[in-house]
Design a protein around this motif. Structure first.
Motif, mmCIF file in Angstrom:
data_model
loop_
_atom_site.group_PDB
_atom_site.id
_atom_site.type_symbol
_atom_site.label_atom_id
_atom_site.label_comp_id
_atom_site.label_asym_id
_atom_site.label_seq_id
_atom_site.Cartn_x
_atom_site.Cartn_y
_atom_site.Cartn_z
ATOM 1 N N VAL A 236 41.119 31.236 41.848
ATOM 2 C CA VAL A 236 41.282 31.228 40.790
ATOM 3 C C VAL A 236 39.657 31.227 39.760
ATOM 4 O O VAL A 236 40.428 31.357 38.482
ATOM 5 C CB VAL A 236 41.921 29.219 40.421
ATOM 6 N N TYR A 237 38.795 30.460 40.605
ATOM 7 C CA TYR A 237 37.419 30.414 39.692
ATOM 8 C C TYR A 237 37.240 31.559 38.954
ATOM 9 O O TYR A 237 36.849 32.233 38.373
ATOM 10 C CB TYR A 237 36.640 29.466 40.285
ATOM 11 N N MET A 238 36.995 32.104 40.713
ATOM 12 C CA MET A 238 36.430 33.709 40.251
ATOM 13 C C MET A 238 37.857 34.934 39.868
ATOM 14 O O MET A 238 37.113 35.676 38.513
ATOM 15 C CB MET A 238 36.758 34.724 41.981
ATOM 16 N N SER A 239 38.816 34.649 39.577
ATOM 17 C CA SER A 239 39.679 35.685 38.800
ATOM 18 C C SER A 239 39.085 34.502 37.164
ATOM 19 O O SER A 239 39.604 35.772 36.210
ATOM 20 C CB SER A 239 40.656 35.213 38.809
ATOM 21 N N ALA A 240 38.757 33.451 37.045
ATOM 22 C CA ALA A 240 38.614 32.743 35.799
ATOM 23 C C ALA A 240 37.929 33.346 34.582
ATOM 24 O O ALA A 240 37.024 33.848 33.489
ATOM 25 C CB ALA A 240 38.640 31.561 35.551
ATOM 26 N N GLY A 241 36.710 34.208 35.393
ATOM 27 C CA GLY A 241 35.651 34.488 35.073
ATOM 28 C C GLY A 241 35.873 35.915 34.307
ATOM 29 O O GLY A 241 35.253 36.098 33.404
ATOM 30 N N VAL A 242 36.139 37.200 35.541
ATOM 31 C CA VAL A 242 36.873 38.199 34.736
ATOM 32 C C VAL A 242 37.822 38.192 33.162
ATOM 33 O O VAL A 242 38.017 38.632 32.673
ATOM 34 C CB VAL A 242 37.113 38.210 35.843
#
Length: 373
Positions: A236-242
């Motif tokens: 979720v965190y990595m996807s949220a950055g993009v």
């Protein structure tokens, strides 16, 4: 005497000297020198007059060098309409999000598979620790005790914080400024638009900006990881950055206000919005004003209202569009995304299991560590 010496010279050389020295009935300059005839030197006053008539060349004023932040390439008309510029970032967002959740599912599978072996390793390590003589002042032991005292969420975000610190130190190296500006700041008008969507989420130019973001991430890490699990939280965190960077791209293309953006605020807004949506009655407080408390739902509403006003009024201090994109992604994931993505990962995990075991029987259920909310 001058004419006489010249006539003797003419008689000795003959017609060849005349032919080589006369051009169109006039003596050449070299021949005049040899015959001791010289032009009268110009008067100094005439030279001064000519110099005064020649216009002096005006040197252009040296402008102050523009800072690196303002050296932005203007959007080229050859790139087509704004929609065509957003196609590539949109495909990158969808592809990276899918890869993040797929990698998280594989990570959880491998963790479950190695749990039994880890259990026996821990038993053996405890037995060796008992029979091994204790050392006082052992730095490694102190570090292990500190690491064990942290919650699972705090241990998870420690790597994220370390990555942000490393990138912040790279900004301090003068020779890396152009490289950092190209790949660690997100701008839809730049030539490189995809990789900065992820890398800019780990980039901070100001120490106070980084410290504030990392403090908020550290504060919400325990609740978020206990709610989602370590693997799902990282996806979720990595996807949220993009996703938050893509929201910033869309806003900049619509409004025409281009500029570089960086920081983990968009991804952290996803974590904050997810926790506030799942636990709306939780009590929150401001670090400098701990006596004032408010519910998580009210805090989320206030933040969304402020960022919405920032987008409408064109505030430039923060990337309010990225904040709104991150908050919207966090709310959507808690309400719908978890059921649509994480709960349907079992076919992919089964395929990975068969690939690892060579077509053997699949094992393990869909609920692993942090499998459900």
């Amino acid at each position: 005497m001058a004419w006489r010496s010249c006539s003797v010279l003419l008689r000795l050389t003959g017609d060849e000297l005349l032919r080589s020295s006369v051009r169109g009935g006039r003596l050449t300059h070299g021949f005049q020198q040899r015959c001791a005839f010289r032009k009268a030197a110009k008067k100094p006053e005439a030279k001064r007059a000519e110099e005064e008539l020649v216009p002096t060349r005006i040197e252009p004023e040296k402008k102050n060098p523009t800072p690196l932040w303002e050296q932005l390439p203007p959007p080229s008309s050859s790139r087509g309409p704004p929609l065509s510029r957003l196609i590539k970032p949109m495909l990158f967002t969808v592809g990276f999000t899918g890869c993040s959740f797929g990698s998280a599912a594989i990570w959880q599978y491998e963790s479950l598979k190695s749990r039994v072996q880890s259990y026996f390793d821990e038993v053996r390590a405890d037995w060796l620790e008992k029979i091994r003589p204790q050392k006082r002042g052992d730095v490694r032991k102190e570090i292990n005790q500190w690491w064990s005292s942290l919650s699972e969420g705090q241990r998870t975000v420690t790597g994220i914080i370390a990555a942000n610190v490393v990138v912040f130190c790279c900004w301090r190296v003068p020779s890396m400024q152009r490289f950092m500006f190209k790949y660690f700041t997100a701008n839809p008008a730049s030539k490189t638009v995809c990789s900065p969507m992820l890398l800019s989420a780990f980039s901070h130019f100001s120490f106070f900006h980084m410290a504030a973001n990392m403090y908020v991430l550290w504060s919400f890490s325990s609740s978020a990881v206990s709610m989602l699990g370590r693997e799902q939280f990282m996806a979720v965190y990595m996807s949220a950055g993009v996703v938050s960077t893509f929201a910033s791209y869309v806003c900049k293309m619509v409004t025409g206000r281009f500029g570089p953006s960086l920081g983990a605020s968009g991804a952290i807004m996803t974590v904050l919005a997810a926790v506030c949506t799942k636990m709306p009655e939780a009590k929150l407080a401001i670090i400098f004003l701990p006596m004032f408390t408010f519910t998580a739902a009210n805090a989320l509403k206030a933040i969304v209202a402020m960022d919405t006003a920032g987008v409408v009024l064109g505030w430039k201090f923060f990337d309010h569009a990225a904040h709104l994109g991150g908050a919207a992604f966090g709310i959507w994931y808690i309400m719908f995304g978890h059921e649509l993505i994480w709960k349907n990962r079992e076919p992919f995990v089964k395929f990975w299991h068969e690939l690892r075991t060579g077509g053997g029987p699949s094992g393990g259920g869909s609920n692993g560590p942090g499998g459900s909310i």
